[in-house]
Design a protein around this motif. Structure first.
Motif, PDB file in Angstrom:
ATOM      1  N   SER A  65       0.860  -1.023   0.035  1.00 45.49           N
ATOM      2  CA  SER A  65       0.060   0.071  -0.309  1.00 45.49           C
ATOM      3  C   SER A  65       0.924   1.405  -0.193  1.00 45.49           C
ATOM      4  N   VAL A  66       0.263   2.186  -0.481  1.00 43.13           N
ATOM      5  CA  VAL A  66       1.048   3.729  -0.506  1.00 43.13           C
ATOM      6  C   VAL A  66       0.675   4.432   0.648  1.00 43.13           C
ATOM      7  N   ARG A  67       1.909   4.887   1.256  1.00 46.89           N
ATOM      8  CA  ARG A  67       1.734   5.770   2.462  1.00 46.89           C
ATOM      9  C   ARG A  67       1.963   7.177   2.047  1.00 46.89           C
ATOM     10  N   ARG A  68       2.911   7.315   0.963  1.00 45.96           N
ATOM     11  CA  ARG A  68       3.375   8.740   0.680  1.00 45.96           C
ATOM     12  C   ARG A  68       2.891   8.782  -0.981  1.00 45.96           C
ATOM     13  N   LEU A  69       2.548  10.003  -1.542  1.00 47.23           N
ATOM     14  CA  LEU A  69       2.240  10.054  -2.612  1.00 47.23           C
ATOM     15  C   LEU A  69       3.192   9.911  -3.733  1.00 47.23           C
ATOM     16  N   GLU A  70       4.657  10.155  -3.291  1.00 54.93           N
ATOM     17  CA  GLU A  70       5.708   9.979  -4.052  1.00 54.93           C
ATOM     18  C   GLU A  70       5.907   8.435  -4.463  1.00 54.93           C
ATOM     19  N   ASP A  71       5.381   7.567  -3.520  1.00 54.39           N
ATOM     20  CA  ASP A  71       5.662   6.495  -3.559  1.00 54.39           C
ATOM     21  C   ASP A  71       4.802   5.534  -4.671  1.00 54.39           C
ATOM     22  N   LEU A  72       3.730   6.573  -5.239  1.00 55.04           N
ATOM     23  CA  LEU A  72       2.474   5.837  -6.224  1.00 55.04           C
ATOM     24  C   LEU A  72       3.276   5.217  -7.302  1.00 55.04           C
ATOM     25  N   ASP A  73       2.812   4.103  -7.594  1.00 54.73           N
ATOM     26  CA  ASP A  73       3.279   3.519  -8.897  1.00 54.73           C
ATOM     27  C   ASP A  73       3.022   4.250  -9.830  1.00 54.73           C
ATOM     28  N   GLU A  74       3.997   4.432 -11.025  1.00 57.81           N
ATOM     29  CA  GLU A  74       3.865   5.215 -12.120  1.00 57.81           C
ATOM     30  C   GLU A  74       2.638   4.824 -13.101  1.00 57.81           C
ATOM     31  N   GLY A  75       2.553   3.675 -13.066  1.00 52.81           N
ATOM     32  CA  GLY A  75       1.341   2.795 -14.018  1.00 52.81           C
ATOM     33  C   GLY A  75       0.130   3.555 -13.582  1.00 52.81           C
ATOM     34  N   ILE A  76      -0.138   3.502 -12.101  1.00 49.73           N
ATOM     35  CA  ILE A  76      -1.322   4.194 -11.648  1.00 49.73           C
ATOM     36  C   ILE A  76      -1.259   5.801 -11.863  1.00 49.73           C
ATOM     37  N   ARG A  77      -0.149   6.334 -11.568  1.00 53.12           N
ATOM     38  CA  ARG A  77       0.151   7.921 -11.440  1.00 53.12           C
ATOM     39  C   ARG A  77      -0.593   8.272 -13.058  1.00 53.12           C
ATOM     40  N   ASP A  78       0.040   7.577 -14.025  1.00 46.52           N
ATOM     41  CA  ASP A  78      -0.490   7.966 -15.492  1.00 46.52           C
ATOM     42  C   ASP A  78      -1.841   7.772 -15.802  1.00 46.52           C
ATOM     43  N   ARG A  79      -2.699   6.773 -14.759  1.00 45.74           N
ATOM     44  CA  ARG A  79      -3.932   6.898 -15.315  1.00 45.74           C
ATOM     45  C   ARG A  79      -5.028   7.667 -14.292  1.00 45.74           C
ATOM     46  N   VAL A  80      -4.348   8.319 -13.333  1.00 43.31           N
ATOM     47  CA  VAL A  80      -5.461   9.131 -12.742  1.00 43.31           C
ATOM     48  C   VAL A  80      -5.292  10.565 -13.044  1.00 43.31           C
ATOM     49  N   ALA A  81      -6.214  11.203 -12.754  1.00 42.96           N
ATOM     50  CA  ALA A  81      -6.561  12.803 -13.320  1.00 42.96           C
ATOM     51  C   ALA A  81      -6.096  13.741 -12.334  1.00 42.96           C
ATOM     52  N   VAL A  82      -6.070  13.481 -10.865  1.00 37.87           N
ATOM     53  CA  VAL A  82      -5.732  14.263 -10.062  1.00 37.87           C
ATOM     54  C   VAL A  82      -5.166  13.162  -8.799  1.00 37.87           C
ATOM     55  N   ALA A  83      -4.371  13.669  -8.198  1.00 40.01           N
ATOM     56  CA  ALA A  83      -3.573  13.131  -7.105  1.00 40.01           C
ATOM     57  C   ALA A  83      -3.426  14.048  -5.821  1.00 40.01           C
ATOM     58  N   ILE A  84      -4.368  14.027  -4.926  1.00 39.34           N
ATOM     59  CA  ILE A  84      -4.102  14.868  -3.717  1.00 39.34           C
ATOM     60  C   ILE A  84      -3.292  14.531  -2.653  1.00 39.34           C
ATOM     61  N   ASP A  85      -2.243  15.308  -2.408  1.00 40.38           N
ATOM     62  CA  ASP A  85      -1.261  15.164  -1.481  1.00 40.38           C
ATOM     63  C   ASP A  85      -1.619  15.388   0.021  1.00 40.38           C
ATOM     64  N   GLY A  86      -1.686  14.516   0.773  1.00 41.31           N
ATOM     65  CA  GLY A  86      -2.090  14.835   2.168  1.00 41.31           C
ATOM     66  C   GLY A  86      -0.943  14.516   3.210  1.00 41.31           C
ATOM     67  N   GLY A  87       0.136  14.403   2.596  1.00 47.80           N
ATOM     68  CA  GLY A  87       1.420  13.924   3.473  1.00 47.80           C
ATOM     69  C   GLY A  87       1.507  12.350   3.679  1.00 47.80           C
ATOM     70  N   GLU A  88       2.466  11.968   4.552  1.00 40.55           N
ATOM     71  CA  GLU A  88       2.441  10.610   4.995  1.00 40.55           C
ATOM     72  C   GLU A  88       1.335  10.124   5.813  1.00 40.55           C
ATOM     73  N   THR A  89       0.744   8.957   5.441  1.00 37.68           N
ATOM     74  CA  THR A  89      -0.344   8.185   6.289  1.00 37.68           C
ATOM     75  C   THR A  89       0.042   6.992   7.229  1.00 37.68           C
ATOM     76  N   ASP A  90      -0.781   6.725   8.082  1.00 42.12           N
ATOM     77  CA  ASP A  90      -0.341   5.808   9.208  1.00 42.12           C
ATOM     78  C   ASP A  90       0.086   4.418   8.521  1.00 42.12           C
ATOM     79  N   GLY A  91      -0.406   4.104   7.237  1.00 42.41           N
ATOM     80  CA  GLY A  91      -0.191   2.807   6.963  1.00 42.41           C
ATOM     81  C   GLY A  91      -0.704   1.506   7.290  1.00 42.41           C
ATOM     82  N   VAL A  92      -1.743   1.607   8.195  1.00 44.04           N
ATOM     83  CA  VAL A  92      -2.236   0.270   8.815  1.00 44.04           C
ATOM     84  C   VAL A  92      -3.674   0.371   8.158  1.00 44.04           C
ATOM     85  N   GLU A  93      -3.914  -0.941   7.454  1.00 41.93           N
ATOM     86  CA  GLU A  93      -5.062  -1.120   6.800  1.00 41.93           C
ATOM     87  C   GLU A  93      -6.458  -1.108   7.632  1.00 41.93           C
TER      88      GLU A  93
END
Length: 211
Positions: free
Chosen positions: A154-182
């Motif tokens: 799972s992605v906790r920081r926006l900069e770690d978003l997979d490029e394949g996903i980044r290329d397919r999304v219209a907008v990515a909102i950066d809210g900083g690092e998340t806790d990471g627990v599902e």
């Protein structure tokens, strides 16, 4: 909605974030995908009531169509507009949401088969995060699934978003690092915890008290 807190008033929802939320809302209205932060991990959002948009989420994640997606909403009242919960299911919704818990309840006909893999139940997610809540307040129901390729972390920081996903999304909102627990996934009707995650002990204790 009257009596409900306004997530846009939270300091985390800066003018810059508010502009990004507006862009994301416009994108989902066009059937496009967005990425948004939650209190657990980053989520991949699309109009959860639009089967074509839901299909784009499956394609982007490389997710098996037999695995349902959850429905993200801004409040329990918003969830009730698309579900038919029993008393215990509604009690669970109100006890643990907003929060890092996904509650499985009976859906109504407004929820497409594409989202639930044909099941008559749907997981409800109300993130305890001001940006996610502000977005959901503006868009209505979105898919609530982690913004990663299936089988990867799972992605906790926006900069770690997979490029394949980044290329397919219209907008990515950066809210900083998340806790990471599902989130913990619970089905109150059967008293089953399908996935232990955040707040799992509290959920299990509540289920035990309701027996």
């Amino acid at each position: 909605m009257s009596g409900q807190p306004n997530p846009s008033a939270d300091p985390a929802v800066t003018p810059e974030i508010e502009a990004a939320i507006d862009r994301a809302a416009a994108a989902t209205a066009r059937g496009e995908l967005v990425v948004y932060p939650t209190e657990t991990v980053y989520g991949l959002g699309a109009d959860a009531l639009d089967p074509a948009a839901v299909e784009r989420v499956f394609e982007t994640k490389g997710r098996n169509r037999s695995k349902p997606l959850s429905l993200g909403v801004a409040s329990v009242d918003a969830a009730l507009a698309h579900t038919q919960p029993t008393d215990i299911e509604e009690a669970c919704l109100r006890r643990f949401l907003p929060g890092p818990v996904t509650v499985i309840v009976a859906r109504d006909e407004s929820v497409p088969d594409a989202l639930t893999a044909g099941r008559d139940r749907v997981g409800i997610r109300i993130p305890d995060h001001p940006i996610a809540l502000a977005l959901l307040s503006e868009t209505g129901p979105l898919t609530a699934t982690s913004a990663n390729r299936s089988g990867t972390g799972s992605v906790r920081r926006l900069e770690d978003l997979d490029e394949g996903i980044r290329d397919r999304v219209a907008v990515a909102i950066d809210g900083g690092e998340t806790d990471g627990v599902e989130s913990t996934v619970v089905e109150p009707a059967t008293g089953t915890v399908h996935r232990r995650g955040a707040n799992a002990d509290a959920v299990e204790a509540w289920l035990e008290s309701e027996r």
